[in-house]
Design a protein around this motif. Structure first.
Motif, PDB file in Angstrom:
ATOM      1  N   SER A 107      20.710 -25.707   7.888  1.00 42.37           N
ATOM      2  CA  SER A 107      20.310 -25.364   8.950  1.00 42.37           C
ATOM      3  C   SER A 107      21.960 -24.880   8.907  1.00 42.37           C
ATOM      4  CB  SER A 107      19.629 -25.123   9.833  1.00 42.37           C
ATOM      5  OG  SER A 107      20.138 -26.787  10.195  1.00 42.37           O
ATOM      6  N   GLY A 108      22.866 -26.196   8.539  1.00 43.85           N
ATOM      7  CA  GLY A 108      24.067 -26.448   8.344  1.00 43.85           C
ATOM      8  C   GLY A 108      24.649 -26.434   7.695  1.00 43.85           C
ATOM      9  N   THR A 109      25.453 -27.531   7.404  1.00 46.49           N
ATOM     10  CA  THR A 109      26.499 -27.932   5.963  1.00 46.49           C
ATOM     11  C   THR A 109      25.548 -27.842   4.512  1.00 46.49           C
ATOM     12  OG1 THR A 109      27.827 -28.443   7.090  1.00 46.49           O
ATOM     13  CG2 THR A 109      27.851 -29.492   4.239  1.00 46.49           C
ATOM     14  N   ILE A 110      25.333 -26.857   3.665  1.00 47.67           N
ATOM     15  CA  ILE A 110      24.802 -27.571   2.493  1.00 47.67           C
ATOM     16  C   ILE A 110      25.368 -28.803   2.081  1.00 47.67           C
ATOM     17  CG2 ILE A 110      24.255 -26.184   0.033  1.00 47.67           C
ATOM     18  CD1 ILE A 110      24.831 -23.343   1.496  1.00 47.67           C
ATOM     19  N   PRO A 111      24.480 -29.992   1.517  1.00 46.91           N
ATOM     20  CA  PRO A 111      25.112 -30.700   0.701  1.00 46.91           C
ATOM     21  C   PRO A 111      25.240 -30.906  -0.649  1.00 46.91           C
ATOM     22  CG  PRO A 111      21.976 -31.019   1.195  1.00 46.91           C
ATOM     23  CD  PRO A 111      23.463 -29.828   1.838  1.00 46.91           C
ATOM     24  N   ASN A 112      26.867 -31.612  -0.735  1.00 45.42           N
ATOM     25  CA  ASN A 112      27.084 -31.338  -2.029  1.00 45.42           C
ATOM     26  C   ASN A 112      27.775 -30.023  -2.569  1.00 45.42           C
ATOM     27  OD1 ASN A 112      27.881 -32.561  -4.895  1.00 45.42           O
ATOM     28  ND2 ASN A 112      25.820 -30.977  -5.589  1.00 45.42           N
ATOM     29  N   ALA A 113      28.306 -29.807  -1.706  1.00 47.68           N
ATOM     30  CA  ALA A 113      28.651 -28.333  -1.646  1.00 47.68           C
ATOM     31  C   ALA A 113      30.552 -28.702  -1.642  1.00 47.68           C
ATOM     32  CB  ALA A 113      28.507 -27.402  -0.226  1.00 47.68           C
ATOM     33  N   THR A 114      31.078 -27.414  -2.472  1.00 48.71           N
ATOM     34  CA  THR A 114      32.471 -27.460  -2.180  1.00 48.71           C
ATOM     35  C   THR A 114      32.841 -26.410  -0.921  1.00 48.71           C
ATOM     36  OG1 THR A 114      33.131 -26.061  -3.567  1.00 48.71           O
ATOM     37  CG2 THR A 114      32.701 -28.035  -4.060  1.00 48.71           C
ATOM     38  N   SER A 115      34.227 -25.797  -0.715  1.00 52.35           N
ATOM     39  CA  SER A 115      33.944 -24.469  -0.140  1.00 52.35           C
ATOM     40  C   SER A 115      33.906 -23.324  -0.324  1.00 52.35           C
ATOM     41  CB  SER A 115      35.731 -25.010   0.787  1.00 52.35           C
ATOM     42  OG  SER A 115      36.577 -25.759  -0.330  1.00 52.35           O
ATOM     43  N   TYR A 116      34.388 -23.672  -1.317  1.00 46.55           N
ATOM     44  CA  TYR A 116      34.046 -22.077  -2.518  1.00 46.55           C
ATOM     45  C   TYR A 116      32.817 -21.154  -1.560  1.00 46.55           C
ATOM     46  CZ  TYR A 116      34.733 -18.540  -5.972  1.00 46.55           C
ATOM     47  OH  TYR A 116      34.343 -17.257  -7.058  1.00 46.55           O
ATOM     48  N   ALA A 117      32.909 -20.815  -2.068  1.00 44.49           N
ATOM     49  CA  ALA A 117      31.712 -20.100  -1.895  1.00 44.49           C
ATOM     50  C   ALA A 117      31.575 -18.460  -3.141  1.00 44.49           C
ATOM     51  CB  ALA A 117      30.923 -18.530  -0.216  1.00 44.49           C
ATOM     52  N   MET A 118      30.823 -18.743  -3.962  1.00 42.49           N
ATOM     53  CA  MET A 118      30.615 -17.241  -5.201  1.00 42.49           C
ATOM     54  C   MET A 118      29.791 -16.831  -4.354  1.00 42.49           C
ATOM     55  SD  MET A 118      29.026 -18.652  -8.845  1.00 42.49           S
ATOM     56  CE  MET A 118      30.109 -20.198  -9.315  1.00 42.49           C
ATOM     57  N   GLN A 119      30.297 -15.569  -4.961  1.00 36.47           N
ATOM     58  CA  GLN A 119      29.773 -14.333  -4.502  1.00 36.47           C
ATOM     59  C   GLN A 119      28.512 -13.948  -5.622  1.00 36.47           C
ATOM     60  OE1 GLN A 119      30.174 -11.603  -2.053  1.00 36.47           O
ATOM     61  NE2 GLN A 119      28.288 -10.810  -2.864  1.00 36.47           N
ATOM     62  N   GLU A 120      27.343 -13.480  -5.414  1.00 38.30           N
ATOM     63  CA  GLU A 120      25.472 -14.314  -5.776  1.00 38.30           C
ATOM     64  C   GLU A 120      26.201 -12.093  -6.587  1.00 38.30           C
ATOM     65  OE1 GLU A 120      22.891 -14.224  -3.667  1.00 38.30           O
ATOM     66  OE2 GLU A 120      23.015 -16.632  -2.830  1.00 38.30           O
ATOM     67  N   SER A 121      24.842 -12.179  -7.979  1.00 39.39           N
ATOM     68  CA  SER A 121      24.828 -10.861  -8.498  1.00 39.39           C
ATOM     69  C   SER A 121      23.173 -10.765  -9.034  1.00 39.39           C
ATOM     70  CB  SER A 121      26.012 -10.775  -9.631  1.00 39.39           C
ATOM     71  OG  SER A 121      24.874 -11.789 -10.244  1.00 39.39           O
TER      72      SER A 121
END
Length: 302
Positions: free
Chosen positions: A27-41
Motif C-alpha cells: 500500500s506504500g513504499t515497496i521494500p528494497n526498491a530503488t527509485s527506478y520504475a521499470m516499464q513492464e512488458s
C-alpha cells in the motif's frame, strides 16, 4: 475497508477470466526498491496476458469460489519463468480458475523479477513479495472467507524455487510485520520446481538471474532450499518428470529426501516422460486430480 483498498485502485479485468480483483501487494513504499520504475512488458493472446516481464510493481490477483462451494482453503500461486519472466496465464490464471471450481480460493502473485535496476538487493526481492502475499492473504482471511490455517503456496519451476524459499525461510522476515502475522504457509505444492542453487542440479538461468553470474558460497547456501528443511517445514506435494531437461528432477528428489529425513509429511509424483512443463500439455482437471486428493486427505479441502 482496508488501508490497502483505500490507497489503491481496485481493477476489474476481463483478461483474468474469473478474477474478482487485482490488488497491489504494497500500500506504500515497496521494500528494497530503488527509485527506478521499470516499464513492464507483456505477451498477450485472445485477450489474455500470457507472460509478464520486467515486473517492478507486484500485484495479487484474487479468485474466490462461490460461497456455497467455498472450503475455506486458499492457495497462493507463483508462476515460473526462470526469474526472467512469469508464465502468468498457463501457470497462474488457468490454475486459479480450476481451484475455484473445487471450492479453493486462489491468489496469483505477479512478483518482482530480480533486477539491479529496481532493487537494492535483487536476491531477496521475490522472497519479500512472497512473504507479503502470505501476510496479506492471512490478514484478510476473514474477508475472503478463508480459514487462516488452510493457506498454502504453489510454485512452478522458478516459481517453485520462490515457493520453497518462502516455505523454508518463513522465520527470516524480510518485510515489515507489525501484527506478527505468521509467514509460514500451511502447505506447499511444488510443480517441477527449481530447488537448489548448487552447481548440480541448479537451473543455471534461474541462479544467474537471482544471484548473478558469480554468486558467493554464502548466497548459494542461503538459496539452496534442500539445505534449509526443518521439522517446521510445511507438508509438501511435489511432481516432476524423470526426463526434464530444463530443471533436473534431482531438485525434487533432493527436497523430498530432506523432507523425509526431517519427518515432514510429503507426497511426490514422478513420471518417466513429459519433460519440463508437462502439466501444461494436459487439461488442468486431469493432472490436478491427485493434488486435490492429497488436499482432501490432509483435510484442507473437505
Amino acid at each position: 475497508m482496508t488501508k490497502i483498498a483505500l490507497s489503491s485502485i481496485l481493477l476489474f479485468v476481463a483478461v483474468c477470466g474469473k478474477a474478482q480483483q487485482i490488488i497491489p501487494l504494497y500500500s506504500g513504499t515497496i521494500p528494497n526498491a530503488t527509485s527506478y520504475a521499470m516499464q513492464e512488458s507483456t505477451s498477450e493472446k485472445d485477450g489474455r496476458i500470457l507472460w509478464y516481464r520486467k515486473v517492478s510493481k507486484p500485484t495479487l490477483t484474487v479468485f474466490l469460489p462461490a460461497k456455497e462451494k467455498a472450503s475455506g482453503a486458499g492457495v497462493i500461486i507463483f508462476p515460473g519463468g526462470g526469474y526472467s519472466g512469469e508464465s502468468y496465464d498457463a501457470e497462474g490464471i488457468r490454475i486459479a480458475e480450476t481451484y475455484i471450481n473445487h471450492g479453493v480460493a486462489a491468489f496469483v502473485v505477479k512478483y518482482r523479477l530480480p533486477s539491479d535496476s529496481i532493487m537494492v538487493d535483487k536476491s531477496i526481492g521475490p522472497l519479500q513479495d512472497a512473504q507479503r502475499a502470505i501476510q496479506l492473504v492471512r490478514e484478510r482471511a476473514a474477508e475472503w472467507n478463508l480459514a487462516p490455517d488452510k493457506i498454502g503456496i504453489m510454485g512452478f519451476s522458478a516459481g517453485g524455487h520462490l515457493a520453497s524459499t518462502a516455505g523454508t525461510h518463513f522465520d527470516e522476515p524480510l518485510i515489515e510485520n507489525p501484527k506478527s502475522t505468521s509467514l509460514r504457509p500451511d502447505f506447499m505444492i511444488l510443480i517441477y520446481p527449481v530447488i537448489s542453487m548448487t552447481e548440480v542440479p541448479a537451473h543455471k538461468g534461474s541462479r544467474a538471474n537471482l544471484l548473478g553470474e558469480n554468486p558467493t558460497a554464502a548466497q548459494i547456501e542461503r538459496f539452496s532450499n534442500e539445505l534449509h528443511v526443518t521439522t517446521q517445514t510445511p507438508p509438501t506435494y511435489l511432481t516432476h518428470t524423470g526426463d526434464d531437461t530444463v530443471v533436473d528432477v534431482d531438485n525434487s528428489i533432493a527436497f523430498y529426501q530432506a523432507l523425509r529425513h526431517h519427518k515432514v509429511p510429503a507426497e511426490m509424483h514422478l513420471y518417466p516422460t513429459g519433460n519440463h512443463g508437462f502439466v501444461l500439455k494436459l487439461p488442468t482437471e486431469e493432472w490436478m486430480v491427485p493434488l486435490f486428493t492429497w488436499m482432501k486427505k490432509n483435510e484442507w479441502v473437505k
